[in-house]
Write a protein that holds these residues in place. Structure first.
Motif, mmCIF file in Angstrom:
data_model
loop_
_atom_site.group_PDB
_atom_site.id
_atom_site.type_symbol
_atom_site.label_atom_id
_atom_site.label_comp_id
_atom_site.label_asym_id
_atom_site.label_seq_id
_atom_site.Cartn_x
_atom_site.Cartn_y
_atom_site.Cartn_z
ATOM 1 N N GLU A 87 4.818 10.181 -9.256
ATOM 2 C CA GLU A 87 4.269 10.427 -10.599
ATOM 3 C C GLU A 87 3.581 11.780 -10.672
ATOM 4 N N MET A 88 2.874 12.142 -9.608
ATOM 5 C CA MET A 88 2.194 13.434 -9.574
ATOM 6 C C MET A 88 3.218 14.568 -9.631
ATOM 7 N N GLU A 89 4.285 14.391 -8.832
ATOM 8 C CA GLU A 89 5.327 15.413 -8.780
ATOM 9 C C GLU A 89 6.012 15.553 -10.151
ATOM 10 N N SER B 78 13.013 16.158 -4.598
ATOM 11 C CA SER B 78 12.142 16.821 -3.630
ATOM 12 C C SER B 78 11.520 15.822 -2.656
ATOM 13 N N PHE B 79 11.491 14.562 -3.069
ATOM 14 C CA PHE B 79 10.917 13.571 -2.142
ATOM 15 C C PHE B 79 11.918 13.181 -1.064
ATOM 16 N N GLU C 280 3.823 17.312 -12.583
ATOM 17 C CA GLU C 280 3.825 18.743 -12.247
ATOM 18 C C GLU C 280 5.071 19.421 -12.818
ATOM 19 N N GLU D 251 2.488 1.841 -3.330
ATOM 20 C CA GLU D 251 1.546 2.411 -4.286
ATOM 21 C C GLU D 251 1.361 3.902 -4.030
ATOM 22 N N GLU D 252 1.290 4.257 -2.742
ATOM 23 C CA GLU D 252 1.082 5.646 -2.370
ATOM 24 C C GLU D 252 2.282 6.506 -2.786
ATOM 25 N N LEU D 253 3.497 5.974 -2.515
ATOM 26 C CA LEU D 253 4.703 6.738 -2.850
ATOM 27 C C LEU D 253 4.857 6.857 -4.367
ATOM 28 N N GLU E 184 0.833 -1.205 0.000
ATOM 29 C CA GLU E 184 0.000 0.000 0.000
ATOM 30 C C GLU E 184 0.868 1.255 0.000
ATOM 31 N N PHE F 72 2.490 6.899 -6.536
ATOM 32 C CA PHE F 72 1.518 7.912 -6.967
ATOM 33 C C PHE F 72 2.063 9.312 -6.743
ATOM 34 N N HIS F 73 2.681 9.494 -5.557
ATOM 35 C CA HIS F 73 3.227 10.799 -5.206
ATOM 36 C C HIS F 73 4.292 11.235 -6.220
#
Lengths: 288, 112
Positions: free
Chosen positions: A33-35, A56-57, A38, A26-28, A23, A30-31
């Motif tokens: 990919e969003m970044e 940045s992560f 952007e 998957e969350e990371l 889980e 997603f993060h």
């Protein structure tokens, strides 16, 4: 209740570690990919966008480790590993396992047996009225503490003032013949005050009087409830009948209640005929 | 970077920032929270985004936020976080503490 909730999510984390990891991944993912998307929108090239997102992560593995530590009990996870390892080793050496299990089973069994007796005899209050008033009386002479003889008992019974009731008892056994039944019974010879010192009276009939202690009067006997039920079919008319014990005729004068607890267990009680001439120190003292 | 240098998120203030963000924005996923905090600070606040996730887990374990899988704007599966009732109360407590702290520090600085 916060700690309870924490315990809940943490122990759930312990058993569902891989699911929690998946889980989080998957969350990371997603993060990142969003970044990245952007960054692309800001005009970066695909490669730049990915690198900038990572930067940045920060440390992904570090974040995952922190998360995992927060999710479970690190120590418990180690323990679970040890347990799994232990079980594997046990499966691999069945002989050793069998011996170890047997040893422990015996140890635990013996201990619980000893404890149940200790508990009943020493720890729990005696199952008699006002158990704190009951005392056992011994005779001290020099370094020895022991039972007393008839002369000592008679002296104490007549002159002692510390107890309302003072009784003596002696373990014995014998062959009981009642009609067709013949059996070996465990007996306790007791003086007249024995049952009143314990604070119990027979469910049927009467208990012993001083009269019963006298030489020359017919022998009397009180039956345990178990014996009465098993050998006399719970017949109340057994009172007044005679049985033979150790070759002597005894008149049944009473039956103890079912709840009466005797330790060690006894089948019948007979009068202790205090023989002044006897020097044997075999009498146990009991007082209230 | 601009003329002003970026500030790291101060130790212990991340919880407050997350709670406040969820309070004013409603349920959000982790990236949204990170973006929002950086945006509101006019990009002056530099957040190591990786530290956000352990913080989110901690807040969840304290019962201040709740997590639920949902679908993001771009139709991706994402975990959404929302403020709970207890979280709302906690936000008020933490905000009050923060303001008090700021005024105390300011008073000490002005003294000199």
């Amino acid at each position: 209740m916060t700690w309870l909730r924490m315990l809940g999510t943490r122990s759930a984390g312990l058993f569902r570690r891989s699911r929690g990891d998946a889980e989080l991944d998957e969350e990371l993912q997603f993060h990142l990919e969003m970044e990245e998307a952007e960054n692309r929108r800001k005009g970066m090239s695909a490669g730049e966008a990915r690198i900038a997102a990572r930067r940045s992560f920060g440390n992904v593995t570090g974040a995952r480790e922190l998360h995992r530590e927060g999710r479970g009990f690190a120590a418990l996870e180690t323990l679970a590993q040890d347990v799994r390892y232990g079980l594997r080793m046990m499966a691999r050496n069945p002989d050793f396992t069998a011996v170890a299990v047997l040893t422990m089973a015996l140890g635990i069994g013996i201990n619980s047996a000893i404890f149940s007796v200790t508990d009943a005899v020493l720890l729990r209050p005696l199952p008699y009225p006002e158990p704190d008033r009951i005392v056992e009386i011994g005779f001290e002479s020099g370094p020895n503490v022991g039972n007393f003889n008839a002369r000592m008992f008679e002296y104490l019974r007549e002159r002692g003032r510390s107890c309302d009731q003072l009784a003596a008892a002696m373990y014995n056994s014998g062959i009981l013949v009642a009609g067709k039944h013949v059996e070996h019974v465990r007996t306790l010879e007791v003086t007249a005050e024995y049952f009143s010192a314990l604070g119990v009276s027979p469910a049927l009939g009467r208990d012993f009087s001083r009269q019963d202690e006298n030489q020359g009067v017919p022998w009397s006997v009180v039956l345990s409830n178990d014996l009465w039920r098993n050998r006399f079919a719970s017949d109340p008319s057994v009172i007044g009948t005679t049985v033979q014990l150790r070759g002597q005729l005894h008149t049944v004068i009473g039956v103890m209640p079912r709840t009466f607890w005797s330790y060690p267990p006894r089948d019948v009680w007979t009068p202790l005929r205090v023989n002044i001439l006897s020097g044997g120190r075999n009498y146990r003292g009991l007082g209230r | 970077m601009g003329s002003k240098s970026k500030q790291d998120v101060m130790q212990g203030t991340l919880d407050l920032l997350v709670l406040k963000t969820l309070d004013s924005m409603g349920p959000m996923h982790g990236w949204g929270i990170a973006r929002r905090i950086e945006q509101v600070s006019d990009d002056l606040l530099y957040m190591n985004q990786g530290t956000l996730y352990p913080a989110l887990l901690r807040l969840r374990q304290k019962g201040w936020i709740a997590a639920k899988w949902g679908v993001s704007d771009n139709n991706r599966r994402a975990k959404f976080y929302a403020l709970t009732k207890r979280g709302q109360k906690q936000l008020q407590v933490e905000a009050a503490n923060w303001r008090q702290m700021v005024s105390i520090v300011a008073r000490v600085l002005d003294e000199a």
